[in-house]
Design an enzyme around this catalytic site. Sequence first.
Site, PDB file in Angstrom:
ATOM      1  N   GLU A 125       0.837  -1.217   0.000  1.00 57.40           N
ATOM      2  CA  GLU A 125       0.000   0.000   0.000  1.00 57.40           C
ATOM      3  C   GLU A 125       0.866   1.258   0.000  1.00 57.40           C
ATOM      4  O   GLU A 125       0.532   2.243  -0.659  1.00 57.40           O
ATOM      5  CB  GLU A 125      -0.938  -0.002   1.206  1.00 57.40           C
ATOM      6  CG  GLU A 125      -1.984  -1.103   1.115  1.00 57.40           C
ATOM      7  CD  GLU A 125      -2.932  -1.115   2.298  1.00 57.40           C
ATOM      8  OE1 GLU A 125      -2.456  -1.402   3.412  1.00 57.40           O
ATOM      9  OE2 GLU A 125      -4.122  -0.822   2.115  1.00 57.40           O
ATOM     10  N   GLU A 147      -4.650  -9.277   3.239  1.00 63.15           N
ATOM     11  CA  GLU A 147      -5.416  -8.957   4.456  1.00 63.15           C
ATOM     12  C   GLU A 147      -6.687  -9.776   4.617  1.00 63.15           C
ATOM     13  O   GLU A 147      -7.069 -10.181   5.718  1.00 63.15           O
ATOM     14  CB  GLU A 147      -5.802  -7.469   4.475  1.00 63.15           C
ATOM     15  CG  GLU A 147      -4.674  -6.526   4.841  1.00 63.15           C
ATOM     16  CD  GLU A 147      -3.819  -6.108   3.667  1.00 63.15           C
ATOM     17  OE1 GLU A 147      -3.853  -6.789   2.618  1.00 63.15           O
ATOM     18  OE2 GLU A 147      -3.096  -5.109   3.795  1.00 63.15           O
TER      19      GLU A 147
END
Length: 727
Positions: A125, A147
Site C-alpha cells: 500500500e 489482508e
Amino acid sequence: MTDFTMQKDADGVAVITWDVPGKSMNVLSLDGAAELDALIDEALADDAVKGIVITSGKKDFAAGMDLNVIAAMKDGGAQAVFDGIMGLHQALRKIELAGMDPKTKKGGKPIASALPGTALGIGLELPLATHRIFAAENPKAKIGLPEIMVGIFPGGGGTTRLVRKLGAMGAAPFLLEGKLSDPARAKAAGLIDEVAADPVAAARAWVLQAGDADLVKPWDAKGYKMPGGEPYHPAGFMTFLGASAMVHGKTLGVYPAAKALLSAVYEGAMVPFDTALKIEARWFTNVLMNPSSTAMIRSLFINKEALEKGANRPEAPDQRVRKLGILGAGMMGAGIAYVSAMAGIEVVLIDAAQDAADRGKAHSAGLLDKAISRRKATEEKKAEVLARITATTDYAALDGCDLVVEAVFEDPKVKAEVTARAEAAISADAIFATNTSTLPISDLARASSRPDQFVGIHFFSPVDKMALVEIIKGKRTGPRAVAKALDFVRQIRKTPIVVNDARFFYANRCIIPYINEGIRMVAEGVSPTLVENAAKLMGMPLGPLQLVDETSIDLGVKIAKATRAALGDTYPDDAVDAVIFRLADLGRLGRKAKAGFYDYDEGARRQGLWPGLATEWPEADQQPDLTELQHRLMFAQSLEAVRALQEGVLEDIREGDVGAILGWGFAPWTGGPFGWLDMLGAARAVEIAEGLARKLGPRFAAPQLLKDMAAKGESFYGRVSTGKQAA
Ligand code: NAD
C-alpha cells in the site's frame, strides 16, 4: 528505535531505507509511520533533494502492518482506530501529492519505491502511494494484499488505489482473494511498474528524469474514468452486480470483511479520491471493531505464528531432523516423504514390498510433475527432491536416521512388529513416531524399548495440502521427543499442536460429532440440503455429509465398529450407524466410490445430493428451525473441544482454536471453537447447550468447565489473558 533512515546523495536523491531493528522482516508500527512521515517532510522541504527513493535494508520490503499494533489500537475504541487510519492516509497522500501545486499539479518531487523482495499488505500500500514501483528480479518475492485472509481488508489506501488503478474487475483477485504474485506476474497485472536487476538504481535513475506529468496519478488528473466503468456505468454495473453476487455466494455472508471491502469499493467509486479514502477508513474501522476480525487475527496470525515458532516446545537442544525414516509407503507415508524431501531432509521410505515403496516415491514424482506443468517447479528441482528419497524394503537403510515415522496399516500387531524392527536398526538416541489416527499412543509405545522417545505425529490427508500436524504425548513420552516432533514440523513448514493421549486425540475427536450430528439429522427426516446449508451458512467449508463422503463412509463404519467395541453398552451413536451402515451396504462409500450422500460423475466431481436419500430416509413434513440445526452442528464440535480442554487432552486454547481451523475447517470467521464460545459468552453458551440437551440428549450437556465460567462471568481468552496463553 529507528525504523526509517534517510541518506541524501550528491545527485539530489534522498534514499529512505526501512529497516526495523531486531526483526527479520519489516512491519509498520504507528511510530514507524510517524518517522517516515517526518522524513518525507524533511525531503520535500529540502531544496537540494530532487527526488526520493523508498527501499528496504532487508532482503524483503515489508510483511505488512504490525497486527499486534492493530490489536492494541482497537483497545482505544472505534474513534481511535479511525483517527489512526486517517493519519496513515494523510501520510500516504502526502507522498502521492509530493508537494505539487494543487491547481497546476506542478513542482512536486518524484518518489519511487524499490522493493528488493516480498511486499505485502501495507508493504504494498505504501509503494502504491508512490509514483513508480520497481521490484527486484526475485522470483521468490511475493507481492500482494493478503489482508482478507485474516478477516480484514486493505485499509491503508490499498483498496481505493488498486480499484482506481486496475478497475474493480482487475483488482478483485488481489483484494477479494488476497492473491499474491511474483514480481513478473505483479508487473503483468499492473500491480507494480517495473522489474529490475537493481531496483534502487533503477528507481534512482527514474526520479532524476521524471517530469511533472509522471507524478500525477490518473485519479488526480482531469477526466479520470475508472477502468471497467464506475458502478452506474453500464459495464461497471455488471461488474459490481456480479461481484456482489459472487462474494455472497462464496462467503454466504459470514465474513464481514468481504462485505465491507465491497462496500468500500462500491461507495468509494462514486466519490472523489479523498472522500473514498475516508469511506475506506470507515469500513476498515467497522471491520476491525467486529469480534470476528479480532478472533481471526488472533488465531490465524498471532497464535498460529506463535505455535509455529515453538510456543509450547519443551527445553531441549536443536532437534532438527537430518535423516528421516518412514515405515509404510501408502497414502500417508508417501505424503510425508514428499513434504520432508521438499524441506531438504534425506528420506528412507520403507514398505513391505519394493514395488509398494517405489509407488510411494512415485507419489512425489507425480506431485512435482504437476508443479512443473504449473511452472511452480523445474526438472532440476524434481531431480534434486527425488534424489533425497530412498525407496527400499531394507531396514538396514534406516541407519543414521534420527527420526522414524511409522505409517503402516492401522493394526497394533503390524505396528508393534515394525517398531521393533526399526528400533533395532536406528541409534539409541533416535526418536520413533507413529502416525496412527485412532490407536492410543501409550499402548503402541509398549512395543518400544524406549517409550520416552516414542511420540505421536499425526498428519492429515492429503499431507501436502493440510497445514496442521497434531503431536501426541503418550504417558511416557519425554520432552526431547516432543521437541523433535516440533522441530520436524517446523522444518516442513506446517503448524503444530501438542495434545495428550486420548481416544481420537483432539481433531478427530471433535470432527466425528460434527459428522455424526449431520447424519443423525438425515435419520430424523431433516432435508439433507438443509443440513448442508445450515453448516455452510455458519461458515463451515464443508457440510457434514460432504465431509464424510470425502473421508469415506467405510472409514466411518470402521471407526463406529471400533468405538462400539470400546464403549459397549454406553455407545451412543446407533442412529448414525443405521445410516452409514446402510450406505456402505449399498456400496455408496463416498467420493472414492463415486457414490455416497452425494452423486458424482465419472471424474468423481460432485453433482448433487443423491435423490435416493429421500427414499431411504423420508423427509419430515415439518422441517426444523435453521438456527437450531446450526446450534446442533456448532455445539457438537465446540462442546467436544471444551471437554478435551477440561480433561487435559488439550492444554492450550490457542492450540484448540488454531487446530480446529486448520485441521477440519472449523468456521474460520469465529477464530475457532473457543473464540466462538467467547463471542456467545459462556452464560449464553450454557443456556443453548442445556436447551439442546433437554431436547436431544446428554451429548449436548454443558461441560462443568463452561458452567463454572458462566457462573463467574469468565471467557476462555479472558481466563488466560494473564498467563502464557495470552493472545
Ligand atoms: P495405506 O494403506 O495407504 O498405507 C499403509 C502402507 O503400509 C501400505 O503401503 C502397506 O504396504 C504398508 N505396510 C503394511 N505393513 C507393512 C509392514 N509390515 N512393513 C512395511 N510396510 C507395511 O494407509 P494410510 O492411509 O497411509 O495410513 C497409514 C497410517 O496413517 C495408519 O496408521 C492410519 O491410521 C494413519 N492415518 C491415516 C490418515 C488417512 O487419512 N488415511 C490420516 C492420518 C493418519
